[in-house]
Design an enzyme around this catalytic site. Structure first.
Site, mmCIF file in Angstrom:
data_model
loop_
_atom_site.group_PDB
_atom_site.id
_atom_site.type_symbol
_atom_site.label_atom_id
_atom_site.label_comp_id
_atom_site.label_asym_id
_atom_site.label_seq_id
_atom_site.Cartn_x
_atom_site.Cartn_y
_atom_site.Cartn_z
ATOM 1 C CG ASP A 131 -17.576 24.739 -14.980
ATOM 2 O OD1 ASP A 131 -16.437 23.885 -13.936
ATOM 3 O OD2 ASP A 131 -18.010 24.699 -14.730
ATOM 4 C CE1 TYR A 181 -18.654 27.214 -8.383
ATOM 5 C CE2 TYR A 181 -17.943 24.993 -8.285
ATOM 6 C CZ TYR A 181 -17.987 25.389 -8.675
ATOM 7 O OH TYR A 181 -16.860 25.668 -10.176
ATOM 8 C CG HIS A 214 -12.755 21.322 -16.702
ATOM 9 N ND1 HIS A 214 -13.508 21.297 -15.851
ATOM 10 C CD2 HIS A 214 -13.152 23.121 -15.848
ATOM 11 C CE1 HIS A 214 -14.631 21.452 -15.782
ATOM 12 N NE2 HIS A 214 -14.879 22.742 -15.444
#
Ligand SMILES: *[C@@H]1O[C@H](CO)[C@@H](O)[C@H](O)[C@H]1NC(C)=O
Length: 457
Positions: A226, A376, A433
């Site tokens: 990630d 983000y 993930h």
């Protein structure tokens, strides 16, 4: 006609120069300061202070009151996880959290490894630092920086740390043995958030590099999935001589190749032409179903967080159950996309509620959800492929553990476009993930294999 061809060539050339050309070989280290207000003239306090996770009764009572006051909306009939987190199941999670989950006990688990804080670029950086409990004569521990992502935390590494720092205690060969450093990304968990806009993956890479130097490590390994994967990649691009090896369990493919759209159209029929292996084809085709629709379905959150992070952060930081739904939904479908068809989202198939709620608690007690989602915007605000580091190749020896249920599969042939020295690429047999938490033994095994390979050279 001639004019059109000429125009197409010019547009093509401009696009090529803008997007695909390799500009620089090394990412500039740069500098930054993210503290409140004006940067003071005095030098930064570089002391490393021990830290413990502690929560007061008042904070816990406030949490319980808020859980009790949750307003649930009943799910649509038969919707399972197709509309997001099923609130009937969410009630069960909330009730477990309220009545059975023992945060006091979990803080003891968290505090079983030593935590520290130190100031870097004006903000307090939190990290866990675990040394091998036993070390035979002649054996040296290899420093390994492990970086988490969103919506995870340093706690994701608590199951893999013992396998890496104490292999002999887990019936593994003693070499390699690691000394593990797991920092919290600024604005995540117990690391202070930046007070100024612009603290992106490159800034965090520099901060963690400074942290490693401060701890006395001039050469080290880095590992992440990630955001952790991007941050570690940036460290490798920035200070390649300090990074012995880079290991990732998620590959960001940002350097566009003009053959890529073509390979997505024709790759299934002519895999050899695009250097696809059988497993790549299995994981990526049919492309619309396995990649495109899945990515669109799973990435709505990203658009919100990359544009208006503070708005969504307001409600998430105000409601513990809302926060849990938002975070835990990722632990269902990012672990296995098929879990959307299960009434409980398969949440407890690979994880325990204790582990999952501990991660949620790290967000809740530190009140970090808003600053965590801002990351983000800092990274994607300029669009994908627009950052400086996207154009810098990674030359540090790289290992890739490719888990089958990862959000987006990246074939080796694509990864090579950015990572020019991949010494080990492995299709993992299972896992998604959150690999470190879900399949710690598999991930540890590949990190160890990769390191052994490099140390033999
Ligand atoms: C939601 O989850 C509960 C508990 O797992 C389950 O019994 C229920 O059928 C689910 N509801 C829907 C609408 O899928």
């Amino acid at each position: 006609m001639l004019l059109e061809v000429a125009l197409a060539l010019v547009v093509g050339a401009v696009l090529y120069l803008l997007l695909f050309r390799t500009k620089e070989e090394i990412l500039p280290i740069g500098d930054g300061w993210w503290g409140e207000g004006q940067k003071p003239n005095s030098a930064e306090d570089e002391t490393i202070r021990p830290f413990k996770v502690e929560t007061s009764e008042a904070e816990l009572n406030d949490l319980y009151r808020r859980i009790d006051e949750t307003r649930f909306t009943p799910p649509l009939e038969g919707s399972r996880f197709h509309y997001g987190f099923n609130s009937t199941y969410l009630r069960k999670v909330a009730s477990y959290w309220r009545n059975e989950f023992d945060w006091k006990k979990q803080t003891e688990v968290l505090n079983k490894y030593p935590h520290f804080k130190t100031r870097i670029e004006g903000i307090n950086i939190h990290f866990v630092h675990v040394k091998p409990p036993r070390l035979s004569k002649g054996c040296t521990a290899k420093p390994l920086l492990m970086v988490h992502g969103w919506p995870g935390s340093f706690y994701e590494f608590y199951k893999i740390i013992p396998l890496l720092t104490d292999p002999a205690g887990h019936s593994l060969s003693e070499e390699p043995i690691f000394e593990v450093i797991c920092p919290s990304i600024p604005g995540y968990g117990f690391s202070e958030a930046s007070h100024k806009p612009g603290c992106n993956s490159v800034s965090v890479a520099r901060i963690f590099y400074k942290l490693m130097l401060r701890l006395g490590f001039r050469e080290f390994y880095v590992q992440g999935g990630d955001w952790g994967s991007l941050i570690c990649t940036n460290i490798a691009q920035m200070v390649p001589t300090h990074v012995r090896g880079l290991h990732v369990n998620m590959v960001f493919v940002s350097r566009m190749k003009f053959t890529r759209p073509l390979s997505l159209m024709l790759g299934q029929r002519f895999p050899g032409l695009f250097d696809f292996q059988d497993e790549d084809v299995r994981r990526m085709f049919p492309f619309l179903k396995k990649v495109l629709y899945k990515v669109i379905r799973e990435s709505g959150y990203m658009h919100i967080q990359a544009t208006k992070p503070d708005t969504v952060g307001c409600s998430l930081n105000d409601s513990p159950v809302g926060l849990a739904a938002y975070i835990l939904e990722k632990f269902t479908t990012w672990t296995d996309p098929e879990f959307v068809n299960l009434e409980d989202g398969g949440l407890e198939r690979k994880f325990s509620l204790d582990d999952l709620l501990t991660n949620v608690m790290i967000y809740w007690v530190s009140g970090c959800i808003t600053s965590s989602v801002r990351f983000y915007k800092e990274n994607l605000g300029q669009g994908i492929g627009g950052s400086q580091h996207d154009k810098v190749p990674v030359k540090v020896p790289t290992g890739v553990a490719s888990f089958p249920s990862e959000l987006m599969h990246c074939p080796l042939s694509w990864a090579k476009g950015q990572y020019t020295n991949i010494v080990s690429f492995k299709f993992m047999p299972r896992g998604g993930h959150f690999a470190a938490l879900e399949e710690p033994a598999l991930l540890a095994d590949h990190i160890r294999q990769f390191t052994r390979k490099l140390e033999q050279k």
